[in-house]
Write a protein that holds these residues in place. Sequence first.
Motif, PDB file in Angstrom:
ATOM      1  N   THR A  17       0.833  -1.208   0.000  1.00 51.80           N
ATOM      2  CA  THR A  17       0.000   0.000   0.000  1.00 51.80           C
ATOM      3  C   THR A  17       0.866   1.256   0.000  1.00 51.80           C
ATOM      4  N   ALA A  18       1.837   1.299   0.904  1.00 54.25           N
ATOM      5  CA  ALA A  18       2.718   2.467   0.998  1.00 54.25           C
ATOM      6  C   ALA A  18       3.513   2.662  -0.281  1.00 54.25           C
ATOM      7  N   SER A  19       3.991   1.583  -0.863  1.00 52.11           N
ATOM      8  CA  SER A  19       4.799   1.678  -2.081  1.00 52.11           C
ATOM      9  C   SER A  19       3.963   2.140  -3.264  1.00 52.11           C
ATOM     10  N   LEU A  20       2.722   1.679  -3.359  1.00 49.92           N
ATOM     11  CA  LEU A  20       1.842   2.150  -4.429  1.00 49.92           C
ATOM     12  C   LEU A  20       1.551   3.641  -4.263  1.00 49.92           C
ATOM     13  N   ALA A  21       1.329   4.068  -3.031  1.00 52.13           N
ATOM     14  CA  ALA A  21       1.057   5.487  -2.782  1.00 52.13           C
ATOM     15  C   ALA A  21       2.235   6.348  -3.229  1.00 52.13           C
ATOM     16  N   ARG A  22       3.442   5.935  -2.898  1.00 56.57           N
ATOM     17  CA  ARG A  22       4.621   6.709  -3.285  1.00 56.57           C
ATOM     18  C   ARG A  22       4.856   6.647  -4.799  1.00 56.57           C
ATOM     19  N   TYR A  23       4.549   5.510  -5.397  1.00 50.18           N
ATOM     20  CA  TYR A  23       4.694   5.384  -6.859  1.00 50.18           C
ATOM     21  C   TYR A  23       3.803   6.389  -7.583  1.00 50.18           C
ATOM     22  N   TYR A  24       2.537   6.459  -7.197  1.00 56.16           N
ATOM     23  CA  TYR A  24       1.612   7.387  -7.864  1.00 56.16           C
ATOM     24  C   TYR A  24       1.977   8.838  -7.550  1.00 56.16           C
ATOM     25  N   ALA A  25       2.495   9.085  -6.356  1.00 63.97           N
ATOM     26  CA  ALA A  25       2.946  10.444  -6.037  1.00 63.97           C
ATOM     27  C   ALA A  25       4.131  10.830  -6.914  1.00 63.97           C
ATOM     28  N   ASP A  26       5.044   9.892  -7.141  1.00 59.86           N
ATOM     29  CA  ASP A  26       6.189  10.152  -8.013  1.00 59.86           C
ATOM     30  C   ASP A  26       5.752  10.450  -9.445  1.00 59.86           C
TER      31      ASP A  26
END
Length: 260
Positions: A17-26
């Motif tokens: 979940t955290a990694s997907l959130a950071r991916y979309y933020a990037d």
Amino acid sequence: MKIALTGKGGVGKTTITASLARYYADKGFNVLAVDADPDANLGLGLGMSEEMIDSIVPISEMKELAEERTNHKQGTYGSWFTMNPEVSDLPEKFCREFNGVKLLTMGTVDTGGGGCVCPEHVLLKMLTTHLVLYQKDIVIMDMEAGIEHLGRGTASAVDAFIVVVEPGVRSIQTFKRIKKLALDIGVTHVYAIGNKIRKPEDRDFLNERIGEENIIGFMNYRDEISASDRNNRSPYDDPQMKKDIAVIGERIEEIVAQQK
């Protein structure tokens, strides 16, 4: 997009979940990550320090806020309170931004086994509905192992309900239970991410027991991910993790686009 991730404890749901959130933020999206798991540690997955996490008060523990928004007077016998409190300002007011992601910690209300209709419960349910139906950001929700806390209309509005699984029978049972619960309230977009894959046989096991058509991606087991937790670093800072999560993130976008 509105994405909800769930799964039994220990499968790596919060890490993904955290990694997907950071991916979309990037990628330049406005991302709101919602920690709706009673064992709240999504902030750690985003890279926050323990001190930052300790300073966050979950929405469920803001009793004065709940009473104010529901017009409830504590201690009054047989008191009434509104079931549709105003919540549209809460995400911006109480979120914490870190590594490009806004984090909102929901917390939970102890139902004591007999259900709960209290100001805190009403506030959380209305806020969840607002996040799914009206919030303009990409919303990624880290949820406990089930969908019981989502109302029928709210759950059916989620673009992708994703169950994180590992190659094991108990994890398969969790996926099947959640998918049945979802279908019972009209949710058809239920998928799985296979995590902690160590060998090709693990993929074959999940494909056979869940169905290839239901699996949107796999994440290999890597010692570096466990090390990131011990060292209080976001797993997304690992270069290979970025590559792996990008594949899954793109696949989720494709699936959601096909539904529109």
